[in-house]
Design an enzyme around this catalytic site. Structure first.
Site, PDB file in Angstrom:
ATOM      1  N   GLU A 193       0.895  -1.159   0.000  1.00  0.00           N
ATOM      2  CA  GLU A 193       0.000   0.000   0.000  1.00  0.00           C
ATOM      3  C   GLU A 193       0.928   1.201   0.000  1.00  0.00           C
ATOM      4  O   GLU A 193       1.689   1.393   0.935  1.00  0.00           O
ATOM      5  CB  GLU A 193      -0.900  -0.085   1.232  1.00  0.00           C
ATOM      6  CG  GLU A 193      -2.044   0.885   1.209  1.00  0.00           C
ATOM      7  CD  GLU A 193      -1.805   2.016   2.151  1.00  0.00           C
ATOM      8  OE1 GLU A 193      -1.279   3.057   1.677  1.00  0.00           O
ATOM      9  OE2 GLU A 193      -2.130   1.872   3.336  1.00  0.00           O
ATOM     10  N   CYS A 205      -2.563   7.569   5.253  1.00  0.00           N
ATOM     11  CA  CYS A 205      -2.559   7.126   3.846  1.00  0.00           C
ATOM     12  C   CYS A 205      -3.739   7.726   3.101  1.00  0.00           C
ATOM     13  O   CYS A 205      -3.706   7.879   1.886  1.00  0.00           O
ATOM     14  CB  CYS A 205      -2.682   5.616   3.749  1.00  0.00           C
ATOM     15  SG  CYS A 205      -1.599   4.715   4.844  1.00  0.00           S
TER      16      CYS A 205
END
Lengths: 524, 524
Positions: B263, B300
């Site tokens: 990720e 994120c």
């Protein structure tokens, strides 16, 4: 009816370099000329696929299922022309191709049924908890959706079931992905006929043109251009290891890398456990040759390696197999290239200092015919030369004599990833198998007992995949309903107004699909 | 209690180069010295993991669940030392880390509950049909099993929830994969404490040593060695795009390539649709800054891009955001390196000829503090310079003024893959969103309405993943129960004697798991 065309969506086009099919059983070229797809056609087909995606991926399951069923019907409606052409182009017997056609349309219908069950959407809902302390929970709803346009590479060895409308195409279309097929040059007439059937089904169902395109051609550049196209989101491939690895390299070098689901190579070890060998060495030898020579040895699951303990029972197995082999008629291979490659593989085994020839067919056969052959060596020889583990595509196999079950276990641990592992056992072999099974499971996608690997049932439980290099992605299968998962991705919707949600996520569940609510299954 | 050790299974070792943690809020180094794991330790940890695999992967679900629950309990038993150390090492506030600890143990317990439900095994059975014509069907049974040992890379920005016992570790262990963690050098004390808790849980549950190892260290070579180790079968990573891409290269260059679930980066576009902007521009501006500055902008899912139509309402939004920003206090970033990188990103925006500074915090803040900042540009400027789409990790965002909804749609189509896409709408925006939603869905793993992306609920429906380059594998999620799927593969058993089958496939279904028989759900 066969025109040699390229199909860019609904557009039937004639341009580009010409090539012809060949009857491998005679070596004769077959008319008509076929057009090799051009780079421009690749780009247009992929753009059309991308344009078709929003409509096609959003279809209600019964509507996409109806399309798959129509495609199956249209393939059957091709009638005997399809069987005759595919027989001529593959050298395979008519009965085999009739069976393969049944499997092909059966796959399409299986996915239609699977679509209607709705579990493939993987709907999960966690309703809002506005009063949760210390923070409220939003309304969260997830379902799987198609990844986007998929490129499918037709395989040479199953001109119907793993080709234009084969398992990759069927599962990609089922998922809601428009499919662009790169047609295999070994069966261009067969490919065109099937492509025409799919085109008819697209039109009959009123779907966007880009749902299916067909780009035949002999060049590697064509395939690389297709995998490089930015609209393509995943690749399905069945073929050789060099071919699969080349596509993996192209896919990972893209600005946006994409997954390649390549089924590439496997030697499918067969373990003859001591009790089974003692009880039925003769019958095993004969049945083994039946599996080895099926389809001229050109099954992905062909048994290319046999493991057994040295001794009298193994000698009987070898004698029985040699006798059966002697009477096994050489049969034509799919292409001259495959035949040459088989000849090279067999010559390497013939020349290997640690390998003994056990037997071969008494005849050498005609044009492009493979002469079935069996070899043996010791486990020590096998373990000391990795080249002996290489696939020889065709009806050749290597029997490895082990000194002990421990050595057999070491052999298994040294193997590359495989599609299948087969075990023959009697009751007194169970404790041995209990020890070996966890090792086999780490090496293969399917483990079978007291049978032969060369039948791949199309069903829910099937896994036709395995750890690398059997496949590029050992977490997937290319056969069975699970194959659809390769072409899906999850998307979560948070607090989206009900009327804007995809239907399977709406409160009213208008598609009536099974759903999980806070982890528990519910249909409403 | 913090010794600076490396944990190779149960072996607590002190060797190798030394490094220290740093308090980013003060710039001071923290005692004690920590040992950086060596290549030898990598090799031994991975070998132990491989040895632990057969036992650990075969545990009955309640037994593996009990281990996860014990791990959660042991983390809680670390008490305030964990919170104090993680606060010192991250510069994050105590309340945030207490919440993150709750999330971390909550994830472990969620997977324990998920294991016991058994659906993750994906059991499918097609019973034998010995009388089927023309060919009988074998008995075919499939269930998913762990892929093998998994390497997990702790992330800097969530020292608990995405680190040593974070989502990747929890889902890997849940799947039955032994886990080898590469500890992040930004929080070595926190990492060791959590690793110690996991070690205690492994011992308390009587599991093989190799189920968990912890290898801290600052070097990229350590991570590369871990990903290269032949025993490792998959990788979980949360971090920067260069870091994720580097691991993908290492993984694909192995003799046996393995999947990397990385990720990596996302700018998380926020669409302010016209009705919403007209109705509540002021409130949106203020709430937006709250999301932007949360955790010093180091989520994120930080909203790094805002899209809206130019006009009076957007001007109000910008004025409101600028005002809120002015009062937003600069807060320390996680490391000096991240702070430097943020400074570079902001300087690039400041110097860009087509970018206007909208506002920033009135203060510059102390050591390693990020000064929140907001910029704007036109859609034409954004579309003509791809660099404006690059992630600036930290509390900076870019508002893009579009001339029309069509231009907004073009902006969306030009974006890279994202973790999230957010939409603010009123009822009169619904038709606009209906047009945009299919485009958003192709770009993001989660789409949310009338909220902010910086809360990621841990639940079944969550998708924390998205098309490349948000993640390396856009078909996966690293948060929620679905994350377990990354570490499973299907294996099919054909005609295997019942007593040799894995328990979930036996006729008696001794684990009492849900199963599909010929495609229909059954528990028996």
């Amino acid at each position: 009816m066969i025109s040699g065309s390229v199909f860019v969506g609904a557009s039937e086009e004639q341009s580009g370099d010409k090539f012809r099919g060949v009857n491998p059983a005679t070596g004769e070229t077959l008319s008509p000329d076929f057009c090799a797809a051009t780079g421009d056609q690749v780009a247009r087909a992929c753009k059309l696929a991308d344009e078709a995606f929003p409509v096609f991926s959003a279809l209600a399951p019964p509507d996409r299922a109806a399309f798959l069923e129509r495609a199956a019907d249209e393939i059957m409606a091709l009638g005997d022309e399809l069987i005759e052409r595919s027989t001529a182009e593959s050298g395979l017997p008519r009965a085999r191709l009739e069976g393969e056609r049944g499997r092909t349309v059966g796959q399409l219908r299986m996915f239609a049924a699977h679509l209607k069950k709705g579990e493939w959407l993987h709907v999960a809902i966690n309703p809002a908890m506005p009063d949760r302390d210390p923070l409220p929970r939003a309304d969260l709803r997830r379902r799987h959706v198609a990844v986007g346009p998929v490129a499918v590479f037709g395989a040479s060895n199953f001109p119907l079931a793993f080709s234009v409308a084969g398992g990759d195409t069927a599962s990609g279309l089922a998922a809601g992905c428009p499919v662009v097929v790169k047609g295999h040059p070994a069966h261009p007439g067969t490919g065109e006929l099937v492509a025409r059937a799919l085109r008819t089904a697209v039109a009959a169902c009123g779907l966007p043109d880009g749902v299916f395109s067909y780009l035949p051609g002999p060049s590697n550049e064509l395939g690389a251009a297709l995998v490089s196209d930015p609209h393509i989101r995943a690749v399905g491939f069945t073929g050789s290891r060099p071919g699969g690895l080349a596509l993996m390299r192209v896919a990972s070098a893209r600005p946006v890398p994409i997954p390649v689901f390549a089924e590439m190579s496997s030697i499918n070890p067969v373990l003859l456990l001591p009790g089974a060998l003692a009880a039925r060495a003769d019958a095993l030898g004969e049945a083994f040759v039946g599996s080895l020579t099926l389809g001229s040895g050109q099954f992905c699951t062909n048994p290319g390696l046999v493991l057994a303990l040295r001794g009298e029972a193994l000698d009987r197995f070898l004698a029985s197999a040699a006798k059966a082999l002697e009477g096994a008629p050489p049969t034509p291979m799919l292409t001259a290239g495959i035949h040459d490659s088989y000849g090279g593989g067999v010559a390497t085994l013939d020349a290997h200092k640690d390998v003994t020839a056990v037997g071969r067919s008494a005849e050498t056969g005609g044009v492009n015919c493979a002469q079935p052959a069996l070899y043996s060596c010791t486990a020590k020889a096998f373990l000391s030369d990795p080249a002996l583990g290489a696939e020889v595509f065709g009806p050749a196999s290597l029997v490895v004599a082990c000194d002990s079950l421990d050595e057999m276990a070491a052999m298994i641990e040294g193997l590359e990833g495989q599609l299948t592992a087969t075990v023959h056992l009697e009751d007194d072999d169970k404790s041995a198998l209990a020890e070996l099974l966890p090792k086999l499971e780490r090496k293969a996608g399917r483990i079978l007992a007291n049978g032969w690997p060369t039948g791949v049932e199309v069903c829910d439980a099937m896994v036709h995949g395995g750890p690398y290099p059997a496949t590029s992605d050992g977490q997937s299968t290319s056969v069975g309903t699970l194959a659809i998962e390769r072409f899906l991705r999850p998307v979560c919707f948070q607090d989206i107004p009900d009327d804007l949600l995809p239907p399977p996520l709406r409160n009213a569940n208008p598609w009536n699909v099974p759903r999980h609510v806070d982890g528990d299954p519910k249909r409403t």
